[in-house]
Design an enzyme around this catalytic site. Structure first.
Site, PDB file in Angstrom:
ATOM      1  N   ILE A  36     -60.235  20.288 -57.572  1.00 26.72           N
ATOM      2  CA  ILE A  36     -61.277  21.316 -57.679  1.00 26.72           C
ATOM      3  C   ILE A  36     -60.842  22.405 -58.648  1.00 26.72           C
ATOM      4  O   ILE A  36     -61.603  22.847 -59.490  1.00 26.72           O
ATOM      5  CB  ILE A  36     -61.620  21.918 -56.297  1.00 26.72           C
ATOM      6  N   GLY A  37     -59.592  22.827 -58.520  1.00 27.56           N
ATOM      7  CA  GLY A  37     -59.148  23.881 -59.424  1.00 27.56           C
ATOM      8  C   GLY A  37     -57.670  24.161 -59.257  1.00 27.56           C
ATOM      9  O   GLY A  37     -57.035  23.723 -58.310  1.00 27.56           O
ATOM     10  N   GLY A  39     -54.859  27.375 -59.460  1.00 25.08           N
ATOM     11  CA  GLY A  39     -54.628  28.807 -59.589  1.00 25.08           C
ATOM     12  C   GLY A  39     -53.144  29.067 -59.651  1.00 25.08           C
ATOM     13  O   GLY A  39     -52.334  28.138 -59.610  1.00 25.08           O
ATOM     14  N   ALA A  40     -52.794  30.324 -59.748  1.00 21.99           N
ATOM     15  CA  ALA A  40     -51.389  30.671 -59.887  1.00 21.99           C
ATOM     16  C   ALA A  40     -50.599  30.295 -58.638  1.00 21.99           C
ATOM     17  O   ALA A  40     -49.424  29.984 -58.710  1.00 21.99           O
ATOM     18  CB  ALA A  40     -51.262  32.160 -60.162  1.00 21.99           C
ATOM     19  N   TYR A  41     -51.243  30.330 -57.484  1.00 24.50           N
ATOM     20  CA  TYR A  41     -50.540  30.063 -56.239  1.00 24.50           C
ATOM     21  C   TYR A  41     -50.535  28.587 -55.873  1.00 24.50           C
ATOM     22  O   TYR A  41     -49.799  28.167 -55.009  1.00 24.50           O
ATOM     23  CB  TYR A  41     -51.200  30.811 -55.081  1.00 24.50           C
ATOM     24  N   GLY A  42     -51.405  27.819 -56.470  1.00 28.78           N
ATOM     25  CA  GLY A  42     -51.459  26.425 -56.070  1.00 28.78           C
ATOM     26  C   GLY A  42     -52.715  25.739 -56.547  1.00 28.78           C
ATOM     27  O   GLY A  42     -53.487  26.285 -57.340  1.00 28.78           O
ATOM     28  N   VAL A  44     -56.196  23.245 -55.686  1.00 30.29           N
ATOM     29  CA  VAL A  44     -57.188  22.921 -54.664  1.00 30.29           C
ATOM     30  C   VAL A  44     -57.754  21.539 -54.928  1.00 30.29           C
ATOM     31  O   VAL A  44     -58.147  21.222 -56.052  1.00 30.29           O
ATOM     32  CB  VAL A  44     -58.360  23.938 -54.660  1.00 30.29           C
ATOM     33  N   LYS A  60     -56.080  23.236 -49.970  1.00 26.68           N
ATOM     34  CA  LYS A  60     -55.370  24.131 -50.873  1.00 26.68           C
ATOM     35  C   LYS A  60     -53.890  23.899 -50.692  1.00 26.68           C
ATOM     36  O   LYS A  60     -53.352  23.995 -49.590  1.00 26.68           O
ATOM     37  CB  LYS A  60     -55.739  25.576 -50.561  1.00 26.68           C
ATOM     38  N   ASP A 164     -59.484  40.303 -53.939  1.00 27.66           N
ATOM     39  CA  ASP A 164     -60.012  39.598 -55.107  1.00 27.66           C
ATOM     40  C   ASP A 164     -61.422  39.085 -54.843  1.00 27.66           C
ATOM     41  O   ASP A 164     -61.733  37.935 -55.142  1.00 27.66           O
ATOM     42  CB  ASP A 164     -59.063  38.453 -55.478  1.00 27.66           C
TER      43      ASP A 164
END
Lengths: 325, 325
Positions: A36-37, A39-42, A44, A60, A164
């Site tokens: 799905i996507g 990000g900086a943390y991980g 998905v 996630k 956020d």
């Protein structure tokens, strides 16, 4: 390929004493479908829950650096909190269905991989608004506004600051309800992260964050105010291109704050901004319900201590004078 | 709030039979998984019976209590209560033959320290343990994730300590009892014992707290019955009152029946356990050491820093047997 998350045994296990297979649940429980996507943390993933009628979930993957004291205290507490919040089943918070850990790789690279399994919601508010054929009906705007603020109020009442909020992590269910996602351990990035690799949108950032001043839960109310305005126009209210441009846009809208409200210990001088006079928000949000206008004005106040709280917002006449759908 | 918590939803059981069934089930599962040549009729000559597991765990609950009592720096009550909850929950879904209670005990206390924000480093923590401390810290850190997973990441615990404070304040304001503070020692004594029973798996923390308060009052030759019926439950209805009275009665009788298991019997159970326990989870066993060596070999030579797997388990048994003399 995603490593097989060994699932947490979910008590109470419904199994007869002969059902030894229940013990070997550690087999694969989720099947990865697509990305799905990132990000900086991980990362998905969209995945299928093989044990629950194949329902689609969002997984996630969160990487946590281990310390010499083991799993960091902050991570342990965040997991505890997310699990605890889930027990409330708040209608405006995305469901956390399961937590798994990603196999035995932790000893090797001093890293723990956790999978947070969320309900999968097809659409976020960003795509919902871009697909809307025309202006949203007032009743829809009102109920979505109420959903968003209810979710924020719920987090704040549990001492969680989302930090956020933006249309991208507000999910819109098929029934048109809005749910908050991407907070706590599940966040994809944080206001403190100055990562160049991730494009962080500034449009929903309050002035105190942009100025590097102290912030608190009022941060989320500002962001929610920007989103609420966007529900009316289907366009971002303050689409800044840089930190500085974002501040200029904010002050052009609400006026440059008086010196008495300028926070201490920030490196940016008040005088570096022209003395913008406040604009009439009604000109940017034409045809808006007067109560809605008043609410948004109260959310977009420079001084965080003078901004409405989420609870104040819920008691605003916009929601109380007419029933919310 | 307890009423909407994971504790109530997943970890409060209907009665003692349900607890007994779960424990028997996992006692049986262990045997069934061993594919042992031992006939089912004969199995308790070699494997622990459910009753033997109960006796053993009772002994280790006493160890847990003593360990926390002697811990330096002094440990807040909340940490102790939370550790007890974890320990009890873990062994509802696991057999002592799979995971030795001396190892799980220390891990429960360590995790409780983190969740309750009692900041101690692993070094400070194992300084409270007799024996090989390096080995102890390896065991704790290796079990931390396992424990979290077995608790299904439900880490937030509602202890009876806060409701006790609430009752004391309420009694001071709404009840004529002279000097309610004198109830404290009786309350503390009761709550210490209550964690040696299954009460926290069966009753709400406020019910346990009230049982403690009423017990302490009767020790002081005071009677708070009219406070409960006429003030506390005045508007709650008779059926609710009846439920509460029954709960308080049961909790008090559970506490009354607490007794330490017979020393000699526990000694024999421990000897039996040394033989029948799952050697794969025994840090002193050859099979465990070999598996860990394989894990490390599989990994690279680059692996630096504090190795969680340092397997210098030079023969010291009983490392984690806490200072229970």
């Amino acid at each position: 390929m995603m490593s097989r998350p060994s699932t947490s045994q979910s008590p109470p296990v419904v199994a007869s004493i002969n059902d030894v297979s229940a013990l070997f649940q550690n087999a694969q429980k989720y099947e990865e479908l697509s990305l799905i996507g990132t990000g900086a943390y991980g990362t998905v993933y969209k995945a299928r829950d093989l044990h629950n009628g194949g329902q689609i979930v969002a997984m996630k993957k969160v990487k946590v650096a281990l310390t010499e004291d083991g799993i960091p205290l902050s991570t342990v507490r965040e997991i505890a909190l997310l699990r605890q919040l889930e027990a409330y089943r708040h209608p405006n918070i995305v469901r956390l269905l399961d937590v798994c850990h990603g196999g035995q790789c932790l000893e090797r690279d001093q890293q723990l991989v956790l999978f947070l399994v969320f309900e999968h919601v097809e659409q976020d508010l960003d795509s919902f608004l871009s697909r809307a054929p025309g202006p949203l009906p007032e009743s829809r705007i009102r109920s979505m506004s109420h959903d968003i603020i209810s979710g924020v109020d719920f987090l704040h009442s549990h001492r969680i600051v989302h930090r956020d909020l933006k249309p991208h992590n507000l999910l819109v269910t098929a029934a048109g309800r809005v749910k908050l996602a991407d907070f706590g351990l599940a966040k994809t990035y944080d206001v403190e992260m100055k990562l160049t690799s991730v494009v962080v949108t500034l449009w929903y950032r309050p002035p105190e964050v942009l100025l590097g001043a102290r912030y608190c839960s009022a941060l989320d109310v500002w962001s929610a105010g920007c989103v609420l305005a966007q529900l009316h126009t289907r366009r971002p209210l303050l689409p800044g291109a840089s930190d500085s441009d974002q501040l200029h846009r904010i002050f052009r809208l609400i006026g440059r704050p008086p010196r008495s409200e300028w926070p201490d210990n920030v490196s940016i001088e008040l005088d570096s901004f022209p003395s913008y006079p406040p604009q009439d928000l009604a000109r940017i949000l034409p045809r808006i319900h007067p109560h809605a206008l008043d609410l948004i004005k109260g959310m977009l106040v420079f001084d965080p201590s003078k901004r409405l709280t989420a609870m104040d917002c819920l008691e605003h006449p916009y929601f109380t004078e007419e029933p919310v759908a | 709030m307890f009423s909407t918590s994971s504790q109530r939803k997943f970890w409060t059981f209907s009665d003692e039979n349900e607890l007994a069934r779960l424990r028997e089930k996992h006692n049986y599962f262990f045997y069934a998984r061993q594919n042992s040549h031992i006939d089912e009729q004969q199995r308790f000559t070699y494997f622990l019976s459910p009753d033997e597991e109960r006796q053993l765990l009772k002994q280790y609950e006493l160890h847990l209590k003593e360990f926390c009592k002697r811990f330096t720096p002094p440990m807040p009550k909340g940490v102790v209560g939370t550790a007890f909850h974890y320990f009890k929950r873990f062994y509802l879904y696991n057999s002592t033959m799979d995971y030795h209670p001396k190892e799980i005990l220390a891990t429960c206390v360590y995790l409780a320290c983190k969740v309750e924000e009692f900041n101690v480093s692993i070094g400070q923590f194992v300084a409270n343990i007799k024996g090989d401390r390096e080995k102890a810290s390896d065991i704790i850190l290796n079990n931390e994730l396992l424990l979290m997973q077995q608790l299904n990441y439900h880490l937030t615990i509602h202890n009876p300590f806060r409701p006790v404070e609430g009752f004391l304040i309420d009694i001071k304001t709404r009840c004529s009892l002279a000097n309610p503070e004198r109830l404290r020692s009786g309350i503390d004594e009761f709550l210490e014992k209550v964690f040696l029973t299954d009460a926290c798996l069966l009753y709400a923390p406020s019910q346990i707290a009230l049982a403690a308060v009423l017990h302490a009052a009767s020790k002081e030759q005071e009677n708070l019955d009219s406070y409960v019926t006429d003030i506390l439950f005045r508007d709650a209805g008779r059926d609710k009152l009846a439920i509460l009275i029954e709960a308080v009665r049961k909790i008090r009788s559970l506490v009354k029946m607490v007794e330490a298991p017979a020393r000699e019997r526990v000694r024999l159970i421990e000897k039996k356990l040394d033989k029948c326990r799952n050697q794969e989870n025994n840090p002193d066993s050859e099979i465990y050491k070999r598996r860990m060596r394989e894990l490390l070999d599989e990994d690279d030579v680059l692996h630096v820093g504090s190795s969680r797997m340092s397997l210098d388990t030079s023969g010291v048994t009983q490392v984690l047997s806490p200072s229970a003399s």
